[in-house]
Design a protein around this motif. Structure first.
Motif, PDB file in Angstrom:
ATOM      1  N   ASP A  33       0.686  -1.455   0.035  1.00  0.00           N
ATOM      2  CA  ASP A  33      -0.046   0.104  -0.698  1.00  0.00           C
ATOM      3  C   ASP A  33       0.522   1.180  -0.146  1.00  0.00           C
ATOM      4  N   VAL A  34       1.956   1.451   0.601  1.00  0.00           N
ATOM      5  CA  VAL A  34       2.652   2.492   0.516  1.00  0.00           C
ATOM      6  C   VAL A  34       3.696   2.585   0.184  1.00  0.00           C
ATOM      7  N   MET A  35       4.416   1.411  -1.052  1.00  0.00           N
ATOM      8  CA  MET A  35       4.757   1.422  -2.315  1.00  0.00           C
ATOM      9  C   MET A  35       4.400   2.341  -3.262  1.00  0.00           C
ATOM     10  N   HIS A  36       2.533   1.404  -3.331  1.00  0.00           N
ATOM     11  CA  HIS A  36       1.427   1.863  -4.584  1.00  0.00           C
ATOM     12  C   HIS A  36       1.122   3.673  -4.200  1.00  0.00           C
ATOM     13  N   GLU A  37       1.387   3.732  -2.681  1.00  0.00           N
ATOM     14  CA  GLU A  37       0.427   5.281  -2.601  1.00  0.00           C
ATOM     15  C   GLU A  37       1.855   6.273  -3.171  1.00  0.00           C
ATOM     16  N   MET A  38       3.120   5.559  -2.204  1.00  0.00           N
ATOM     17  CA  MET A  38       4.244   6.620  -2.517  1.00  0.00           C
ATOM     18  C   MET A  38       4.989   6.723  -4.312  1.00  0.00           C
ATOM     19  N   ASN A  39       4.365   5.584  -4.878  1.00  0.00           N
ATOM     20  CA  ASN A  39       5.307   5.817  -6.028  1.00  0.00           C
ATOM     21  C   ASN A  39       6.528   4.954  -6.159  1.00  0.00           C
ATOM     22  N   ALA A  40       6.595   3.566  -5.110  1.00  0.00           N
ATOM     23  CA  ALA A  40       8.459   3.893  -4.552  1.00  0.00           C
ATOM     24  C   ALA A  40       8.584   2.800  -5.969  1.00  0.00           C
ATOM     25  N   ASP A  41      10.247   3.136  -5.941  1.00  0.00           N
ATOM     26  CA  ASP A  41      10.726   2.615  -6.844  1.00  0.00           C
ATOM     27  C   ASP A  41      11.095   0.894  -6.164  1.00  0.00           C
ATOM     28  N   LEU A  42      10.869   1.036  -5.278  1.00  0.00           N
ATOM     29  CA  LEU A  42      11.620  -0.571  -4.873  1.00  0.00           C
ATOM     30  C   LEU A  42      10.660  -0.814  -2.707  1.00  0.00           C
ATOM     31  N   GLY A  43      10.875  -2.164  -2.711  1.00  0.00           N
ATOM     32  CA  GLY A  43      10.276  -1.886  -1.227  1.00  0.00           C
ATOM     33  C   GLY A  43      11.189  -3.215  -0.996  1.00  0.00           C
ATOM     34  N   ILE A  44      11.663  -2.951   0.918  1.00  0.00           N
ATOM     35  CA  ILE A  44      11.830  -4.209   1.981  1.00  0.00           C
ATOM     36  C   ILE A  44      10.684  -4.273   1.847  1.00  0.00           C
ATOM     37  N   SER A  45      11.269  -5.872   2.877  1.00  0.00           N
ATOM     38  CA  SER A  45       9.937  -6.763   3.494  1.00  0.00           C
ATOM     39  C   SER A  45      10.902  -7.562   4.366  1.00  0.00           C
ATOM     40  N   PHE A  46      11.157  -7.037   5.591  1.00  0.00           N
ATOM     41  CA  PHE A  46      11.465  -7.885   6.432  1.00  0.00           C
ATOM     42  C   PHE A  46      10.512  -8.275   7.508  1.00  0.00           C
ATOM     43  N   CYS A  47      10.285 -10.272   7.879  1.00  0.00           N
ATOM     44  CA  CYS A  47       9.968 -10.735   8.566  1.00  0.00           C
ATOM     45  C   CYS A  47      11.499 -12.429   9.358  1.00  0.00           C
ATOM     46  N   GLY A  48       9.607 -13.309   9.315  1.00  0.00           N
ATOM     47  CA  GLY A  48      10.733 -14.051   9.413  1.00  0.00           C
ATOM     48  C   GLY A  48      11.157 -14.392   8.015  1.00  0.00           C
ATOM     49  N   SER A  49      10.643 -14.011   6.983  1.00  0.00           N
ATOM     50  CA  SER A  49      11.111 -15.064   5.519  1.00  0.00           C
ATOM     51  C   SER A  49      11.239 -13.426   4.647  1.00  0.00           C
ATOM     52  N   GLY A  50      10.049 -12.253   5.367  1.00  0.00           N
ATOM     53  CA  GLY A  50       9.928 -11.841   4.310  1.00  0.00           C
ATOM     54  C   GLY A  50       9.156 -11.731   3.209  1.00  0.00           C
ATOM     55  N   GLY A  51       8.831 -12.582   3.345  1.00  0.00           N
ATOM     56  CA  GLY A  51       7.459 -13.553   2.217  1.00  0.00           C
ATOM     57  C   GLY A  51       6.265 -12.857   2.311  1.00  0.00           C
ATOM     58  N   ALA A  52       5.818 -12.414   4.179  1.00  0.00           N
ATOM     59  CA  ALA A  52       4.239 -12.472   4.017  1.00  0.00           C
ATOM     60  C   ALA A  52       4.256 -11.153   2.970  1.00  0.00           C
ATOM     61  N   GLY A  53       4.822  -9.725   3.553  1.00  0.00           N
ATOM     62  CA  GLY A  53       5.016  -8.343   3.246  1.00  0.00           C
ATOM     63  C   GLY A  53       5.295  -8.665   1.916  1.00  0.00           C
ATOM     64  N   ALA A  54       5.610  -9.208   1.245  1.00  0.00           N
ATOM     65  CA  ALA A  54       6.220  -9.476  -0.185  1.00  0.00           C
ATOM     66  C   ALA A  54       5.401  -9.437  -0.673  1.00  0.00           C
ATOM     67  N   LEU A  55       4.531 -11.294  -0.811  1.00  0.00           N
ATOM     68  CA  LEU A  55       3.562 -12.031  -1.370  1.00  0.00           C
ATOM     69  C   LEU A  55       2.619 -10.739  -1.122  1.00  0.00           C
ATOM     70  N   MET A  56       2.464  -9.617  -0.151  1.00  0.00           N
ATOM     71  CA  MET A  56       0.583  -9.321  -0.142  1.00  0.00           C
ATOM     72  C   MET A  56       1.161  -8.379  -0.915  1.00  0.00           C
ATOM     73  N   ALA A  57       2.222  -7.136  -1.232  1.00  0.00           N
ATOM     74  CA  ALA A  57       2.480  -6.491  -2.120  1.00  0.00           C
ATOM     75  C   ALA A  57       2.242  -7.271  -4.088  1.00  0.00           C
TER      76      ALA A  57
END
Length: 159
Positions: free
Chosen positions: A78-102
């Motif tokens: 959501d934030v990447m979309h809103e800010m028209n970002a070039d890249l996003g980095i997700s950190f969690c156990g594997s980074g999968g949750a946020g990355a897959l959702m995006a």
């Protein structure tokens, strides 16, 4: 002459202030030189951290936005979309949750479960937009990601 417009032209709806991707990149192939902007990277970390990566990004000449608060990785798309970002980095156990959702919500190309800086660098070279890591909030990661992004997409013009 009468044909001159006396009222200000309105910006077309949806014209974001950052300009669209096309205008932000240098298109040498077409012989058109347009100013490339600083790379904008959004960071979502499960525990609301991400400051070290952000420092690395800024030191290498990028812009970083750390999403505040718990479960920030889930808001990454959501934030990447809103800010028209070039890249996003997700950190969690594997980074999968946020990355897959995006990726599911906005169709961003993602790669997750990465555990090293080099894997991240390879992902950027492969044109991946959302990078998912385990807990790896280190400066080196931010720095190398920005350097690689500029290697692939061209340096921003120093204004």
């Amino acid at each position: 002459s009468m044909s001159r417009r006396l009222w200000p032209r309105r910006k077309r709806p949806g014209a974001s202030s950052r300009g669209n991707k096309q205008t932000n990149r240098l298109y040498q192939k077409k012989g058109v030189f347009i100013m490339a902007k600083k790379v904008l990277i959004v960071i979502g970390e499960r525990m609301g951290k991400g400051g070290h990566v952000a420092d690395g990004i800024r030191k290498a000449g990028g812009e970083a936005h750390v999403i505040p608060g718990m479960a920030a990785d889930m808001k990454l798309g959501d934030v990447m979309h809103e800010m028209n970002a070039d890249l996003g980095i997700s950190f969690c156990g594997s980074g999968g949750a946020g990355a897959l959702m995006a990726s599911n919500k906005y169709g961003y190309k993602c790669r997750h479960s990465m555990r090293s800086v080099d894997e991240g660098v390879t992902a950027v070279r492969d044109g991946i937009k959302v990078l998912g890591f385990g807990f790896m909030d280190i400066e080196e990661l931010g720095k190398r990601i920005v350097e690689t992004y500029y290697e692939v997409n061209g340096q921003p013009d120093e204004a």
